[in-house]
Motif scaffolding. Sequence first.
Motif, PDB file in Angstrom:
ATOM      1  N   ALA A 101      -6.150  -1.871   1.642  1.00  0.00           N
ATOM      2  CA  ALA A 101      -7.539  -2.411   2.377  1.00  0.00           C
ATOM      3  C   ALA A 101      -7.449  -3.819   2.519  1.00  0.00           C
ATOM      4  CB  ALA A 101      -8.428  -2.075   1.044  1.00  0.00           C
ATOM      5  N   ASP A 102      -6.793  -4.850   1.973  1.00  0.00           N
ATOM      6  CA  ASP A 102      -6.456  -5.997   2.341  1.00  0.00           C
ATOM      7  C   ASP A 102      -5.765  -6.585   3.586  1.00  0.00           C
ATOM      8  OD1 ASP A 102      -7.976  -6.470   0.100  1.00  0.00           O
ATOM      9  OD2 ASP A 102      -6.325  -6.724  -1.307  1.00  0.00           O
ATOM     10  N   THR A 103      -4.377  -5.988   3.612  1.00  0.00           N
ATOM     11  CA  THR A 103      -3.824  -6.179   4.851  1.00  0.00           C
ATOM     12  C   THR A 103      -3.451  -5.203   5.847  1.00  0.00           C
ATOM     13  OG1 THR A 103      -1.740  -5.196   3.641  1.00  0.00           O
ATOM     14  CG2 THR A 103      -2.135  -7.475   3.077  1.00  0.00           C
ATOM     15  N   GLY A 104      -4.132  -3.991   5.649  1.00  0.00           N
ATOM     16  CA  GLY A 104      -4.062  -2.931   6.702  1.00  0.00           C
ATOM     17  C   GLY A 104      -2.809  -2.588   6.896  1.00  0.00           C
ATOM     18  N   GLU A 105      -1.885  -2.741   6.160  1.00  0.00           N
ATOM     19  CA  GLU A 105      -0.436  -2.213   6.181  1.00  0.00           C
ATOM     20  C   GLU A 105      -0.217  -0.987   5.336  1.00  0.00           C
ATOM     21  OE1 GLU A 105       2.466  -5.095   5.447  1.00  0.00           O
ATOM     22  OE2 GLU A 105       1.907  -6.511   7.107  1.00  0.00           O
ATOM     23  N   TYR A 106       0.709  -0.232   5.862  1.00  0.00           N
ATOM     24  CA  TYR A 106       0.829   1.136   4.888  1.00  0.00           C
ATOM     25  C   TYR A 106       1.476   0.615   3.750  1.00  0.00           C
ATOM     26  CZ  TYR A 106      -0.771   4.035   8.699  1.00  0.00           C
ATOM     27  OH  TYR A 106      -1.488   4.640   9.497  1.00  0.00           O
ATOM     28  N   CYS A 107       1.627   1.144   2.671  1.00  0.00           N
ATOM     29  CA  CYS A 107       1.970   1.087   1.322  1.00  0.00           C
ATOM     30  C   CYS A 107       2.341   2.330   0.511  1.00  0.00           C
ATOM     31  CB  CYS A 107       1.411   0.010   0.583  1.00  0.00           C
ATOM     32  SG  CYS A 107      -0.266   0.563  -0.042  1.00  0.00           S
ATOM     33  N   ILE A 108       3.173   2.540  -0.409  1.00  0.00           N
ATOM     34  CA  ILE A 108       3.461   3.460  -1.152  1.00  0.00           C
ATOM     35  C   ILE A 108       2.631   3.547  -2.560  1.00  0.00           C
ATOM     36  CG2 ILE A 108       5.157   4.896  -2.498  1.00  0.00           C
ATOM     37  CD1 ILE A 108       7.049   3.851  -0.376  1.00  0.00           C
ATOM     38  N   GLU A 109       1.925   4.546  -2.647  1.00  0.00           N
ATOM     39  CA  GLU A 109       0.997   4.591  -4.070  1.00  0.00           C
ATOM     40  C   GLU A 109       1.896   5.660  -4.922  1.00  0.00           C
ATOM     41  OE1 GLU A 109      -1.501   3.225  -4.963  1.00  0.00           O
ATOM     42  OE2 GLU A 109      -2.184   2.205  -3.043  1.00  0.00           O
ATOM     43  N   ALA A 110       1.997   5.107  -6.035  1.00  0.00           N
ATOM     44  CA  ALA A 110       2.879   5.936  -7.109  1.00  0.00           C
ATOM     45  C   ALA A 110       2.443   7.236  -7.651  1.00  0.00           C
ATOM     46  CB  ALA A 110       3.682   4.933  -8.175  1.00  0.00           C
ATOM     47  N   GLY A 111       3.141   8.217  -7.628  1.00  0.00           N
ATOM     48  CA  GLY A 111       2.236   9.360  -8.307  1.00  0.00           C
ATOM     49  C   GLY A 111       2.548   9.634 -10.014  1.00  0.00           C
TER      50      GLY A 111
END
Length: 302
Positions: free
Chosen positions: A195-205
């Motif tokens: 939400a801040d940088t607009g880049e894709y990141c990995i959310e841990a499951g």
Amino acid sequence: DGSALARTGEIPRSIRSNNDKNSSGNGVQGLKALGVRELTYRTCFVAVTVLSIEAIHRPLTSWLFQSGTSGEHQDDPSAEQVVLELTRSQRQEIRDMSSRPNLYQDMVQSLCPNTFGHSEIKKGLLLLLAGGVHKTTADGIRLRGDINICITGDPSTAKSQFLQYVHSFFETRAVYASGKASSAAGLTAAVQRDADTGEYCIEAGALMLADNGICCIDEFDKMDPTDQVAIHEAMEQQTISITKAGIQATLNARASILAAANPIYGRYDRTKTLKANVALSAPILSRFDLFFVVLDDCNPQA
């Protein structure tokens, strides 16, 4: 960014000097027209070392052992560190426990004290909590040392109680999830836009959060077949591979899985095999090391 410092409804204006008649508009001189405003940006704190009060009073020798550790096992304390942090009474208590002739049975009976019986299941849970030894062959093939356990059987036979006890006993490294309300991305990992940088990141499951721990999955048979396929790699290779949105990564999921499943027909049919009673695919069944079938014997005494 001067506009971020302005108050709501105010617009920065140019300043004209009254002393110099020939001077034109000089624009906004720094933040003179805006004054002092509150920052709306998030504050980020960078800490070199964060210590608890208990860690400050540890002996100096424990820090000497910690300074020599490096690599992926840096967060895990070594055997020397654990011994140095124990008091004399605790060390003596461990020595007394090692000399007991029925130590294994005492440890089994201490698990799940609220559940009567089921000694075989408690033995499997004890092995699950103790863990195993990871091995690497001469060809470089890694063999997992953690075991996966599935508990199935008739309803109201304390299957979920075993999962909740393991989660509460190993709360720091255990994750509790429900197969009915969990998806493939929720169990493994998901790629989302920050939400801040607009880049894709990995959310841990759940499996990533339970790394070097235990993942308890209730209602395992209620999972969709497409979601069950996503955890094949995590149960055997103990890794999660992601190739999505320009991100290609292989993440560790070195966790043991403790699952609870209900039979297809509500109650377990003794005339049929285990595969015919549980709605699980053959690849999933082959990845479980121990199966426990709990039966509810209906008799006048019970």
